[in-house]
Scaffold this motif. Sequence first.
Motif, short mmCIF file in Angstrom:
data_model
loop_
_atom_site.label_atom_id
_atom_site.label_comp_id
_atom_site.label_asym_id
_atom_site.label_seq_id
_atom_site.Cartn_x
_atom_site.Cartn_y
_atom_site.Cartn_z
N GLY A 48 0.52 3.38 -10.15
CA GLY A 48 0.13 2.16 -10.19
C GLY A 48 1.96 0.85 -9.14
N THR A 49 2.90 2.35 -9.37
CA THR A 49 3.72 1.52 -8.02
C THR A 49 3.99 2.42 -7.33
N GLU A 50 2.61 2.97 -6.32
CA GLU A 50 2.85 3.71 -5.65
C GLU A 50 3.69 2.38 -3.83
N ASP A 51 3.70 1.46 -4.41
CA ASP A 51 3.57 0.28 -3.19
C ASP A 51 5.09 0.32 -2.83
N ALA A 104 5.83 10.64 -10.33
CA ALA A 104 4.60 10.03 -9.88
C ALA A 104 3.92 10.04 -11.32
N THR A 105 3.83 10.08 -12.41
CA THR A 105 2.78 10.21 -13.36
C THR A 105 3.09 8.85 -14.61
N GLY A 106 2.46 8.85 -15.54
CA GLY A 106 2.98 8.30 -16.58
C GLY A 106 2.78 6.38 -16.21
N ALA A 107 4.30 5.56 -16.47
CA ALA A 107 3.93 4.53 -16.21
C ALA A 107 4.30 3.93 -14.69
N ASN A 108 4.53 5.63 -13.95
CA ASN A 108 4.59 4.72 -12.63
C ASN A 108 2.77 4.86 -11.77
#
Length: 457
Positions: free
Chosen positions: A180-183, A174-178
């Motif tokens: 903003g990918t919550e969708d 859930a951190t780093g490059a992920n």
Amino acid sequence: MKKYLFGLFTLGLALNLTSCKTDIDNNPEASELDISLTNSLETASNGIGKEYYILPESNDFAAIPQDPKNPLSAAKVELGKLLYHETGLAQNPVNLSGMNTYSCASCHHAAAGFQACVAQGMGEGGSGFGAFGESRKPNANYKTSDIDVQPLRSPSILNIAYQELVLWNGQFGATGANVGTEDKWHPGSHPIAQNFLGFEGVETQALAGREVHRLVIDKIFMSNIGNYKQLYEKAFDPASFYNPTSLKNNSSLAIAAYERVVLANQSPFQLWLRGNNGAMSEDEKKGALLFFGKGNCASCHNGPSLANMEFHAYGMKDLKNGQIGNSMVINVNPNDAAHLGRGGFTGVDSEKYEFKVPQLYNLKDSPFYGHGASFSSVKEVIMYKNLAKKENDNVPDSYLSSQFKPLNLTSDEIEQLTVFIENALRDPNLTRYVPSKLPSGLGFPNNDKQTRVDLGF
């Protein structure tokens, strides 16, 4: 089980004799080659030097990267070590004959450098082991569709503490490059929904993997099998044992804690970094110079685990059904989004066909390479990258990484680079991460009939 452990111990001892001898003998003075390599490391690490590449001791928890939501402790690691190998957790098989026959270690075991030693790892429905995992295949008594496999080659858990996001496409975490990918996290029962718990990749994968791979951790098992209840209460709040969700999630976090301490810190390169100038051969040192110099490997494979959290498209082939070397690959859908790499998860077009940079330790122990297991040796991968000509026609040239360009290495240089990666980066003593026995008394890493024959338990 005794045969499995003795075989691993004997192989490790034989391969480690040279390192042990140099520890006892007077340490050779640094040669010109040692000095040149030291200088190359300083350049590659932006001035930090050797210490930038040293993997910590496995009990030096303060030095090991960890999720602040899952701090390491000796009690947590010990519990996780047992649960990781515990075939007694195989309580939710599709076929009842699969009860108590598989574990996390089925696809990531010490004998294969915590890889599978086959092109496609098999959990439930796999049969056999061989000596190093090379003989695992589909169980003839299973429907092919019921066998637990994945659409990509099983990556190693070695040095996984240095991966903030996990899997080839980095979907877990859930951190780093992920951020903003919550969708893309699929609320509900989908494995990626575990990202909503807010953990890093190692923890998230352990939480999701419990359900994906048909494992059950509950009060009945933990109360009645060996000393698991006592081990749990040492690692976590004893009151949480009686909350089903807390019990299964905390136990999964213990598995993640164990995975974080599985470090290849006894490899010849690591010994050399710590000051043993005789730990590597001359050719291995020459290969290391190429790795950190002309070969440009360190542009991606850098830091203690010789990896990073970048994703690149190198045009390698995807895993496909059929025979690959000694392995049978099944249940792979060529249209699976997993074959699109990072872009298959994020939906970002420019990230299609990009796969996470893997760590490089103990690659020799499992002779399948690339996300699709399309290479059978380290040397083949080096030759492929040296030529920089894609093998997968499904990957448009416009998506290929800017790093994918000819290296102009000579045949001798390819050999030296191969020697460095295969030998200097191989920790010969991974059995130190394997329990001598399980509280359940069951066999591991698998406990199916053929594995029991293969390993003599």
